[in-house]
Every structure is written in C-alpha cells, then in structure tokens.
Design a protein around this motif. Structure first.
Motif, PDB file in Angstrom:
ATOM      1  N   ARG A  53       0.882  -1.210  -0.108  1.00 24.36           N
ATOM      2  CA  ARG A  53      -0.103   0.062   0.054  1.00 24.36           C
ATOM      3  C   ARG A  53       0.832   1.294  -0.294  1.00 24.36           C
ATOM      4  O   ARG A  53       1.737   1.448   0.796  1.00 24.36           O
ATOM      5  CB  ARG A  53      -1.127  -0.162   1.023  1.00 24.36           C
ATOM      6  N   ASP A  54       0.634   2.243  -0.952  1.00 30.77           N
ATOM      7  CA  ASP A  54       1.451   3.245  -1.199  1.00 30.77           C
ATOM      8  C   ASP A  54       0.309   4.273  -1.392  1.00 30.77           C
ATOM      9  O   ASP A  54      -0.801   4.347  -0.696  1.00 30.77           O
ATOM     10  CB  ASP A  54       2.392   3.188  -2.161  1.00 30.77           C
ATOM     11  N   SER A  55       0.492   5.277  -2.423  1.00 29.19           N
ATOM     12  CA  SER A  55      -0.968   6.025  -2.656  1.00 29.19           C
ATOM     13  C   SER A  55      -1.950   5.278  -3.279  1.00 29.19           C
ATOM     14  O   SER A  55      -3.178   5.339  -3.267  1.00 29.19           O
ATOM     15  CB  SER A  55      -0.064   7.181  -3.808  1.00 29.19           C
ATOM     16  N   ILE A  56      -1.523   4.085  -3.941  1.00 30.87           N
ATOM     17  CA  ILE A  56      -2.414   3.084  -4.387  1.00 30.87           C
ATOM     18  C   ILE A  56      -1.902   1.712  -4.052  1.00 30.87           C
ATOM     19  O   ILE A  56      -1.059   1.680  -3.377  1.00 30.87           O
ATOM     20  CB  ILE A  56      -2.561   3.048  -6.031  1.00 30.87           C
ATOM     21  N   THR A  57      -2.930   0.783  -4.240  1.00 30.51           N
ATOM     22  CA  THR A  57      -2.612  -0.437  -3.667  1.00 30.51           C
ATOM     23  C   THR A  57      -2.267  -1.346  -4.738  1.00 30.51           C
ATOM     24  O   THR A  57      -2.722  -1.559  -5.827  1.00 30.51           O
ATOM     25  CB  THR A  57      -3.838  -1.158  -2.876  1.00 30.51           C
TER      26      THR A  57
END
Length: 126
Positions: A53-57
């Motif tokens: 998980r970052d800005s999106i998964t």
C-alpha cells in the motif's frame, strides 16, 4: 513486539473454499507490506500473494493461484485475509503470513520478509 497470528485453515474437498486470516499487532499495520507464503511437505516455502500500500494498492499473485485466490486487508481490524476458491489438492500446505515495513525486492522471495506468523494448515482432498 510484532506478532502475526494466522487462523482459518482446515480440511476441504477439491473445489471448495477457505478464508485465512492474519491478525497483526506491534506495528503500524496499514503502512507495511504483507504477504502469504505456503510450504508443502518436502518443498521450499513459496510466495502465494502480496499486498503493498502506497498512494494506491498493489497486489501480486503466483501464477498457480491467479484467478482463484484474493488477498485483502482490513486496516480497522489489523487483519490480512486470503480468500481461497476452487481449491486443488496441490494447494495443500502450511500457509504463513508475512510482513515487512521497509521497501523490499522481489515479493516472492522469502528473505524479503522480516516478520512471520506460526502458520495455519490447509489440506485439500481430491
């Protein structure tokens, strides 16, 4: 102290389904990458799926489980899940939850993961 506790394993007939859970504690659950590995008797531990998980998964799956298994997580419950459908006898193994909180390399390599659960057994009969 980081702890990962798996549950949900059991015995099922081919074609059946199981959902594994991994409850995590001791670290910021939502900010760390997590994975499921499995190890069959006499075989090396292999990566099944991972979630980053970052800005999106991002999710990754081994070819052998694509389309049948789904990884997900519930941050409110600090829990990682593995939904396993259309199970096959070759899915029989001990399943382990893994986590790491620093950037890593190839997700399917065992040494890329620092924290491990004790495992839960999945047995699929034909």
């Amino acid at each position: 102290q980081v702890q990962l506790v798996e549950s949900g394993g059991g015995s099922v007939q081919a074609g059946g389904s199981l959902r594994l859970s991994c409850v995590a504690s001791g670290y910021a659950f939502g900010s760390c990458r997590m994975a499921w590995f499995r190890q069959a008797p006499g075989k090396e531990r292999e990566g099944v799926t991972a979630i980053y998980r970052d800005s999106i998964t991002f999710t990754y799956y081994a070819d052998s489980v694509k389309g049948r298994f789904t990884i997900s997580q519930d941050n409110a419950k600090n829990t990682l899940y593995l939904q396993m459908n259309s199970l096959k006898p070759e899915d029989t193994a001990m399943y382990y939850c893994a986590a790491d909180c620093v950037p890593g390399g190839r997700w399917s390599r065992e040494y890329e993961w620092h924290y491990w659960g004790q495992g839960t057994q999945v047995t699929v009969s034909s």
